[in-house]
Design an enzyme around this catalytic site. Structure first.
Site, PDB file in Angstrom:
ATOM      1  N   CYS A   1       0.836  -1.200   0.000  1.00  0.00           N
ATOM      2  CA  CYS A   1       0.000   0.000   0.000  1.00  0.00           C
ATOM      3  C   CYS A   1       0.872   1.251   0.000  1.00  0.00           C
ATOM      4  O   CYS A   1       1.935   1.293   0.615  1.00  0.00           O
ATOM      5  CB  CYS A   1      -0.954   0.061   1.176  1.00  0.00           C
TER       6      CYS A   1
ATOM      7  N   ARG B   1       5.697  -0.401  -4.497  1.00  0.00           N
ATOM      8  CA  ARG B   1       5.299  -1.067  -3.260  1.00  0.00           C
ATOM      9  C   ARG B   1       4.316  -2.203  -3.524  1.00  0.00           C
ATOM     10  O   ARG B   1       4.097  -3.051  -2.664  1.00  0.00           O
ATOM     11  CB  ARG B   1       4.661  -0.048  -2.298  1.00  0.00           C
TER      12      ARG B   1
ATOM     13  N   TRP C   1      -2.966  -2.666  -1.755  1.00  0.00           N
ATOM     14  CA  TRP C   1      -2.589  -4.072  -1.927  1.00  0.00           C
ATOM     15  C   TRP C   1      -3.572  -4.855  -1.080  1.00  0.00           C
ATOM     16  O   TRP C   1      -3.569  -4.767   0.141  1.00  0.00           O
ATOM     17  CB  TRP C   1      -1.159  -4.287  -1.467  1.00  0.00           C
TER      18      TRP C   1
ATOM     19  N   ASN D   1      -2.866   1.869   5.530  1.00  0.00           N
ATOM     20  CA  ASN D   1      -1.955   0.761   5.266  1.00  0.00           C
ATOM     21  C   ASN D   1      -1.846  -0.046   6.546  1.00  0.00           C
ATOM     22  O   ASN D   1      -1.615   0.512   7.616  1.00  0.00           O
ATOM     23  CB  ASN D   1      -0.578   1.280   4.846  1.00  0.00           C
ATOM     24  N   GLY D   2      -2.016  -1.366   6.436  1.00  0.00           N
ATOM     25  CA  GLY D   2      -1.911  -2.202   7.618  1.00  0.00           C
ATOM     26  C   GLY D   2      -3.066  -3.174   7.700  1.00  0.00           C
ATOM     27  O   GLY D   2      -3.866  -3.320   6.772  1.00  0.00           O
TER      28      GLY D   2
ATOM     29  N   GLU E   1      19.076 -17.210  -3.700  1.00  0.00           N
ATOM     30  CA  GLU E   1      18.705 -15.894  -4.235  1.00  0.00           C
ATOM     31  C   GLU E   1      18.448 -15.967  -5.728  1.00  0.00           C
ATOM     32  O   GLU E   1      17.520 -15.334  -6.246  1.00  0.00           O
ATOM     33  CB  GLU E   1      19.809 -14.881  -3.930  1.00  0.00           C
TER      34      GLU E   1
ATOM     35  N   LYS F   1      14.919 -14.936  -7.695  1.00  0.00           N
ATOM     36  CA  LYS F   1      14.823 -13.966  -8.787  1.00  0.00           C
ATOM     37  C   LYS F   1      14.003 -14.535  -9.940  1.00  0.00           C
ATOM     38  O   LYS F   1      13.212 -13.829 -10.555  1.00  0.00           O
ATOM     39  CB  LYS F   1      16.222 -13.577  -9.279  1.00  0.00           C
TER      40      LYS F   1
ATOM     41  N   GLU G   1      10.298 -14.538  -8.826  1.00  0.00           N
ATOM     42  CA  GLU G   1       9.716 -13.208  -8.639  1.00  0.00           C
ATOM     43  C   GLU G   1       9.302 -12.563  -9.950  1.00  0.00           C
ATOM     44  O   GLU G   1       8.193 -12.022 -10.058  1.00  0.00           O
ATOM     45  CB  GLU G   1      10.724 -12.293  -7.934  1.00  0.00           C
TER      46      GLU G   1
ATOM     47  N   HIS H   1      18.153 -37.372  -2.340  1.00  0.00           N
ATOM     48  CA  HIS H   1      17.222 -37.618  -1.242  1.00  0.00           C
ATOM     49  C   HIS H   1      15.817 -37.138  -1.621  1.00  0.00           C
ATOM     50  O   HIS H   1      15.137 -36.481  -0.830  1.00  0.00           O
ATOM     51  CB  HIS H   1      17.717 -36.944   0.033  1.00  0.00           C
TER      52      HIS H   1
ATOM     53  N   LYS I   1       6.953  -4.373  -2.630  1.00  0.00           N
ATOM     54  CA  LYS I   1       8.355  -4.090  -2.338  1.00  0.00           C
ATOM     55  C   LYS I   1       8.637  -4.160  -0.836  1.00  0.00           C
ATOM     56  O   LYS I   1       9.589  -4.790  -0.398  1.00  0.00           O
ATOM     57  CB  LYS I   1       8.714  -2.697  -2.875  1.00  0.00           C
TER      58      LYS I   1
END
Length: 612
Positions: A2, A27, A76, A102-103, A485, A489, A492, A508, A607
């Site tokens: 948000c 964001r 969001w 926001n929250g 990482e 990527k 994402e 395994h 973000k």
């Protein structure tokens, strides 16, 4: 998550609000809206599901919402699906009070039931509508000021929130309140502004006021007034933000992600200057003294997402160089456990924004239990930076793309410096070795620039595999940490199912997932275990996998095994993550571009994760 903006001054508010929301698109959001208090004293609201461009079109660039005081929001979704009705701003039944939020309000159902009994109705599924109507309820019941009503509501609300409100009875004024979710204010001649983070107001001011938990603010006539929960005025000192405004623009690149990949050498050099002094490490910028480090017996690294992956790399480096145990924690897990940490534990919290909700909660829990805390953050004055015992800043500048690149790289540098300093203080290395290691990390920016000089082969390879359904990234030790990482990527920005595995664990269970043509990427930058991982690659190849290898030039023989090889310059193996991650960032980027996806704003992602 948000984005909130607010403006009150001498100019038309709507165009300024729209411009501010554009800077906060990174964001993550699914709808947007504006509320502007007109010169005639009416609050007009416009909302739209989808991208900000839809809202711009509906308001004709803000022309349909005249007035010099207003608030804006990119949502969001949490409570309620993305829709015009669930978009913010939300408002009281008579449009006397309007708010953006926001929250997450945890007791919204309890509060909603109370308001329903008092004659309120609800049009949306959001917890935000509950919050604004609760403020309206107290405002009308007690005939007090907006601050009185906001404070009464804050006492009743459980959860996290940053709120910005307009009151029809108070033209030209914006009110704000905060608990856990970030909210900042700024002022310039004749105007006052608020936003979720500084990037939205840097065009107007570099002096940022961070509203604290359970504090409120009034913006009016270019002035800011802050209040505590009792309604008493309090003093908040500004924090100077030195970011270049142009750093939040694309600067000729097609996407922010590519721009930020290319900004990594500068971000690393700027960060190095804050943790080195000549040929030696120097952490005094964060008030991290040698005496404090001598007392450290264990380190607990806490983070989320890419910050956690930085911690995985750091754990290998610190344990190898220093010889003390390092414990890794997901912030979202740490905060809900009762971790048993020995005396002498240093809790290191890593966060780009300094506002990550789980990381902030973990920091507070660590402090409550008496552990010393060190924050590694990118945003000066952020909540985590303010509350930690010590803070080491990364100097990556604003990072706009949702998928982190330069912030990750800058965090690695701070962790390297911390590892080297700890090793030196504890006598694990002598000064000559410290100088050698410092020389190695100083070489990182130049070596990244060499990697970036020719990325056409990676672009070609990515276009070839744009339709891949699955890929696996394998490695051992630090190479496994790099793979974590790298895999993130891919997920994402390209939406390809990608997983990272410790190479030795393939047999395994994981190897059963391999099919003809499955892409397996092997990261092999650690000399002592190169052959071990290569053997695992051969096992994958024998089961039909298509192999890509990432290693150093001294292992050119890898081309006898893999179908595609990428080389990064040689460096002390402790620091190979800084180089090996760059081709993986580029590959993720080019996969996304090849598929025609929104590189900078991947679906469903935000973000800064400021809610649980």
């Amino acid at each position: 998550m948000c984005g909130i903006v607010g403006y009150t001054g001498h100019e038309e508010a709507a165009p300024i609000l729209l411009a501010g929301l554009k800077t906060l698109e990174y964001r993550g959001y699914d709808s947007a809206g504006l509320a502007v208090l007109s010169d005639e004293g009416e609050i007009n609201v416009m909302r739209a599901k989808g991208r900000l461009a839809v809202l711009e079109e509906r308001t004709e660039g803000g022309k349909l919402l005249p007035g010099k005081c207003g608030i804006g929001h990119t949502r969001w979704a949490t409570h309620g699906e993305p829709s015009d009705e669930n978009a913010h701003p939300q408002f009281s039944d008579d449009l006397a009070v309007v708010a953006v939020h926001n929250g997450i309000i945890e007791n919204y159902q309890e509060l909603k039931d109370k308001l329903l009994k008092n004659g309120y109705s609800f049009r949306s599924e959001t917890d935000t509508e509950v919050a604004v109507k609760l403020v309206d309820y107290y405002y009308k019941k007690y005939y007090g000021t907006p601050i009185d009503a906001i404070n009464k509501a804050m006492v009743r609300i459980r959860g996290s929130y940053s709120l910005a409100l307009l009151f029809k009875d108070y033209p030209g004024e914006i009110y704000a309140a905060r608990k856990d979710s970030p909210l900042i204010c700024g002022k310039c001649e004749g105007a006052a502004l608020l936003a979720s983070d500084p990037t939205a107001v840097l065009k107007y001011t570099r002096d940022i006021y961070y509203i604290g938990d359970l504090q409120a603010a009034r913006l009016k006539d270019g002035e800011l007034t802050f209040y505590d929960l009792n309604g008493d005025e309090i003093q908040i000192d500004p924090v100077r933000i030195d970011w270049d405004v142009k750093a939040a623009e694309k600067g000729g690149y097609e996407h922010f992600m590519m721009k930020e990949i290319h900004e990594q050498p500068k971000a690393i050099r700027d960060t190095l200057s804050s943790v080195l002094s000549g040929d030696l490490t120097d952490l005094s910028s964060g008030e991290v003294s040698d005496d404090m480090l001598k007392d450290v017996e264990q380190i607990s690294i806490i983070g989320c997402g890419s910050a956690y992956h930085v911690g995985v790399v750091a754990s290998y480096v610190i344990e190898d160089l220093v010889g003390i145990p390092v414990r890794l924690e997901f912030a979202s897990e740490f905060r809900y456990r009762r971790p048993v940490l020995p005396k002498g534990t240093l809790c290191v919290i890593i966060s780009q924004s300094g506002e990550t909700a789980d990381s902030l909660a973990a920091l507070r829990m660590a402090k409550e239990q008496g552990y010393r805390t060190l924050a590694i953050v990118n945003v000066v004055g952020s909540s985590i930076a303010r509350e930690a015992d010590h803070v080491l800043y990364t100097h990556a500048g604003p990072e706009i793309a949702v998928a982190t690149t330069k912030a990750y790289s800058a965090q690695l540098i701070v962790c390297y410096a911390l590892a080297i300093r700890l090793a030196s203080v504890k006598g694990a290395i002598d000064q000559d070795e410290e100088k050698r290691l410092v020389s190695e990390i100083r070489s990182i920016p130049d070596k990244i620039e060499k990697i970036l000089e020719d990325d056409r082969r990676i672009q070609w390879f990515a276009s070839k595999f744009a339709n891949a359904q699955d890929m696996f990234v394998i490695g051992r030790g630090i190479d496994y940490a790099i793979g974590m990482e790298a895999s993130l990527k891919m997920k994402e920005v390209s939406y390809i199912h990608s997983e990272s595995y410790a190479a030795g664990e393939l047999k395994h269970g994981t190897i059963s997932l391999l099919e003809e043509g499955t892409l397996v990427i092997g990261i092999m930058t650690q000399p002592g275990i190169y052959e071990k991982t290569l053997s695992n690659m051969v096992e994958c190849k024998s089961r039909g996998a298509y192999l890509m290898g990432l290693t150093t030039p001294d292992h050119a023989d890898i081309e006898d095994t893999v179908s595609f090889a990428v080389y990064v310059p040689e460096i002390d193996p402790h620091f190979s993550a800084s180089l090996a991650v760059v081709p993986m960032q580029l590959m993720g980027y080019y996969l996304s571009v090849s598929k025609g996806l929104d590189v900078d704003k991947p679906r469903n992602l935000a973000k800064s994760v400021t809610v649980e």
